[in-house]
Motif scaffolding. Structure first.
Motif, PDB file in Angstrom:
ATOM      1  N   LYS B 125       0.490  -1.088  -0.305  1.00 41.60           N
ATOM      2  CA  LYS B 125       0.427   0.071  -0.042  1.00 41.60           C
ATOM      3  C   LYS B 125       1.136   1.041   0.039  1.00 41.60           C
ATOM      4  N   ARG B 151      -9.092  -0.431   3.357  1.00 43.11           N
ATOM      5  CA  ARG B 151      -8.927  -1.975   2.644  1.00 43.11           C
ATOM      6  C   ARG B 151      -6.786  -2.437   3.277  1.00 43.11           C
ATOM      7  N   ASP B 302     -13.116   0.286  -1.120  1.00 40.83           N
ATOM      8  CA  ASP B 302     -11.763   0.557  -1.953  1.00 40.83           C
ATOM      9  C   ASP B 302     -13.025   0.795  -3.422  1.00 40.83           C
ATOM     10  N   PRO B 303     -12.568   2.958  -2.981  1.00 44.87           N
ATOM     11  CA  PRO B 303     -13.192   3.159  -4.464  1.00 44.87           C
ATOM     12  C   PRO B 303     -12.644   2.373  -5.755  1.00 44.87           C
ATOM     13  N   ALA B 304     -11.461   2.073  -5.795  1.00 46.66           N
ATOM     14  CA  ALA B 304     -10.873   1.523  -7.207  1.00 46.66           C
ATOM     15  C   ALA B 304     -11.325   0.664  -7.575  1.00 46.66           C
ATOM     16  N   ILE B 306     -15.402   0.115  -7.323  1.00 47.94           N
ATOM     17  CA  ILE B 306     -15.827  -0.038  -7.905  1.00 47.94           C
ATOM     18  C   ILE B 306     -16.156   0.645  -9.442  1.00 47.94           C
ATOM     19  N   LYS B 308     -14.933  -1.689 -11.442  1.00 48.76           N
ATOM     20  CA  LYS B 308     -13.190  -1.768 -12.662  1.00 48.76           C
ATOM     21  C   LYS B 308     -13.880  -3.209 -13.353  1.00 48.76           C
TER      22      LYS B 308
END
Lengths: 175, 579
Positions: B125, B151, B302-304, B306, B308
């Motif tokens: 991270k 996360r 984790d917005p990433a 959503i 994907k």
């Protein structure tokens, strides 16, 4: 040169070592080519603004932007649509130019808003700061004389200010 | 208080509540190993740095605390790269400390120098190269904060030797505030409301439960939601144990080797509520054909994640447990509104019946009457039956892992420790050891393959030396079984480089040489008595070499790249489809 898949990503990042590598790494991992990149500190010396132009489909880009946003050193990030942004880029070009052609070249450069910044008997170095498409036009014109060296900075961009009327409406809404 | 950088590091770890470090010393980290002698922190000396990383992961997955590993520079650091990847893929909080050559030598190809912050950039991270001893307390505080917040995931702190030796004034670090590190914990209220509306109108809903439910301690909240709504549940490989297998609404694992009912329920669903799951390719199969009629509610921190893989209709960005709790609350509120004819539990009897038919028609199955050969599934069933609900199970990667996930009864969270996203062979033995260190009160079994076992078995020496009594069942089919299965099915039974031999090495002798008690089981009759013997041993590691059927394949199976509709339920089915 100007492709319709060009997207601008503007990020405010911490001004620390290794930050650029982290950002570039996320593009490299997906095999996305960074078309141009400009980085410099902002008025706050702890922060730098990075403007990245990348040639990729919008849906793929938003994934990278989401990943970039997760980097600890990235404070703020947004995609800028060219229509919603003010963009500038600086070009330096050394052009082969005999005395007979000199006036002609100078005329072109001045007409487009450029300047001559260095000169010797066989050539000229030209500087122009403008929108990327005007620099493309200049580059094309100069190429017929023979460009010896060329460097563009890559574009820098900021979001356009909202219209006064919009601001006024927003204020009304807030009130 | 004047301390050396090394002392400041150990003191900082103590302040973080670290109880145990898994590690192995070497040149660049030497200064830090001296204050360990005076610290309350237990150090487990591993036999290979990869073992330290996986032990720290196992410890973390069993305890829900961050795992800590410490190794030296160069090869020490590169040996822990695999665990970093593994922890990154499975969102396990790890703090890895690596020694580094002295700052003046960095970049000079000094002895045991390695650019580990560069190498680990894409699989952590965040990572830090400490350049001033005064940074140590603050960076360690930041490292634990980043690893455990939002996360979860691994971080790495690289500590040059001269910084460990420098003196500094120790201080209590400031509360961590990182400008670029933002987390949304609470889901948006209007999104919760929209999600609740979708749930109340759904006819064929499925709760697609992922590892995020376990990470966010959301099992109890999930059980309430299931009982409130009566929506069937599938638990992914990372979520086994998040919802009890004994519950009739649990359909088991979805995906490539999932149960027929879990795979097809998702596929035919009209509403998938994804809770801390990421639409991994092993779950979705061919993505364009995945659950074509389903609306998606995606809850993730984790917005990433959503959008994907699959575009959601409603996004619940926030901590998974909070999203589940808020859904329950919103569902209760909406049902109470007089003008709506919403009902809880939902009227799903038709959907339940359809699923029940699938369950009855295509249960998990193997040849229970097989003579002369030992079926691996039978071994796992008998093992599972002879455990309490609290027993922790670790697995490696391959056929044995899939059978373990299918046939072991998981009824509690944090009892299943395996390598999901990375698929790291050799994970089981060290991960089981780490889990046992974290939960000495619980029985810890590992189910391992013979291929996996050979990758990290030397950590049994660590377990013996440190008196960590783990139990290891090797499902020894003499092959790299999963690769063999693919060669059987997709390469015309041309077996290339997959044969390992059943008795080279001699697993019993090898285990005994490492200080374990070891047994060999060839026949079905020996299975139960040997498991009972193993269960009674509690003062040293136990290894059982189960000689299992070479030809057994894992079913159901969705071939790679195929639609989940093309699920193959059995060997006979597969062989009739694949000519």
């Amino acid at each position: 040169m100007e492709s319709k898949n060009h997207h601008i990503v503007s990020a405010l990042v911490e001004n620390k070592s290794g930050v650029l590598a982290r950002i570039a790494g996320l593009f490299a991992r997906r095999g996305f080519n960074i078309y141009s990149l400009a980085v410099a500190p902002t008025n706050d010396p702890n922060l730098s603004r990075v403007t990245i132009v990348v040639d990729v489909e919008a849906s793929l880009l938003s994934q990278v932007v989401n990943q970039l946003d997760k980097l600890i050193n990235v404070v703020e990030i947004q995609e800028l649509k060219p229509t919603d942004a003010v963009e500038r880029e600086l070009l330096l070009a050394t052009v082969e130019c005999s005395l007979s052609k000199r006036t002609e070249v100078i005329q072109i450069v001045t007409a487009l808003g450029g300047e001559i910044v260095d000169v010797n008997l066989s050539g000229l170095t030209i500087e122009m700061s403008s929108s990327p498409d005007k620099l493309d036009a200049l580059e094309e014109l100069l190429s017929s004389y023979g460009i010896i060296k060329l460097q563009r900075t890559g574009r820098v961009a900021l979001p356009r200010l909202t219209k006064e009327s919009d601001t006024y409406t927003n204020q009304l809404k807030l009130a | 208080m004047k301390l050396t950088g090394a002392q400041a590091l150990i003191k900082s770890l103590e302040h973080q509540g670290v109880e145990v470090i898994f590690g192995l010393p070497g040149g660049a980290i030497l200064p830090v190993y001296d204050p360990i002698l005076d610290s309350s922190i237990r150090h487990i000396l591993v036999r290979h740095e990869q073992g330290a990383g996986h032990m720290a992961e196992g410890y973390s997955m069993a305890t829900r605390k961050p795992g800590v590993a410490m190794v030296t520079s160069g090869p020490g650091a590169t040996n822990i790269v695999t665990p970093l990847l593994n922890a990154y893929m499975d969102s396990t909080p790890l703090v890895v400390i690596t020694g580094q050559v002295a700052t003046a030598s960095i970049g000079t190809d000094a002895f045991q120098e390695c650019d580990i912050t560069g190498i680990s950039m894409g699989i952590t991270k965040h990572n830090w190269l400490i350049k001033d001893a005064n940074e140590i307390p603050q960076v360690i505080a930041e490292a634990f904060h980043v690893a455990t917040t939002g996360r979860p995931g691994p971080v790495l702190v690289d500590l040059p030797k001269d910084i460990s030796n420098a003196t500094m004034e120790f201080y209590t670090p400031e509360p961590v505030s990182l400008a670029g590190f933002k987390q949304q914990i609470e889901p948006d209220a209007s999104a919760v409301s929209q999600a609740a509306e979708l749930i109340l109108r759904a006819k064929k809903p499925v709760l697609y439960v992922g590892g995020g439910v376990i990470k966010s301690n959301g099992s109890a909240a999930l059980k309430i939601l299931v009982e409130q709504t009566s929506i069937p549940v599938v638990t992914t490989l990372m979520a086994r144990g998040a919802f009890p297998d004994s519950h009739e609404l649990n359909l088991g694992m979805p995906g490539m080797h999932g149960t027929y009912s879990a795979v097809i329920a998702l596929q035919q669903s009209d509403l998938i509520v994804a809770l801390g799951a990421r639409f991994d390719d092993r779950v979705t199969g061919k993505i364009s054909a995945f659950a074509p009629h389903a609306k998606i509610i995606h809850a993730d921190i984790d917005p990433a994640e959503i959008g994907k893989v699959r575009k959601p209709d409603v996004v619940l960005l926030g901590e998974c447990r909070r999203s589940i709790e808020e859904l329950t609350r919103a569902l209760t509120e909406k049902t109470a509104e007089a003008n709506k004819d919403y009902k809880l539990p939902l009227e799903l009897s038709q959907w339940h019946n359809t699923i029940k038919e699938w369950k009855n028609k295509y249960p998990l199955s193997y040849d229970r009457d097989a003579k002369d050969v030992l079926k691996p599934q039978y071994v796992i069933e008998e093992l599972s039956k002879r455990q309490g609900e609290d027993t922790i199970l670790a697995a490696g990667v391959g056929q044995h892992q899939m059978w373990a996930s299918q046939y072991w009864q998981f009824n509690k969270p944090n009892t299943w420790i395996n390598s999901g996203g990375a698929g790291t062979m050799g994970f089981a033995v060290p991960a089981a050891i780490g889990a046992k260190v974290g939960r000495p009160d619980k029985t810890v079994w590992a189910i391992d393959g013979d291929g996996c076992f050979q990758m990290t078995a030397q950590e049994i020496v660590t377990a013996s030396a440190e008196q960590i009594p783990v139990k290891i069942a090797i499902l020894n089919n003499a092959y790299l079984g999963m690769v063999r299965q693919w060669q059987h099915m997709f390469y015309e039974e041309r077996y290339s480089e997959v044969y390992l031999s059943p008795d080279l090495p001699d697993y019993v002798k090898w285990a005994e040489a490492m200080g374990a008690v070891a047994f060999r089981v060839d026949t079905a009759e020996e299975v139960i008595p040997t498991i009972e013997k193993a269960n009674e041993i509690d003062d040293r590691p136990v290894v059982i070499d189960f000689r299992t059927d070479v030809t057994e394949r894992v079913f159901p199976m969705v071939p790679a790249g195929a639609s989940n509709d093309e699920i193959l339920v059995s060997a006979e089915h597969a062989d009739s489809v694949i000519q």
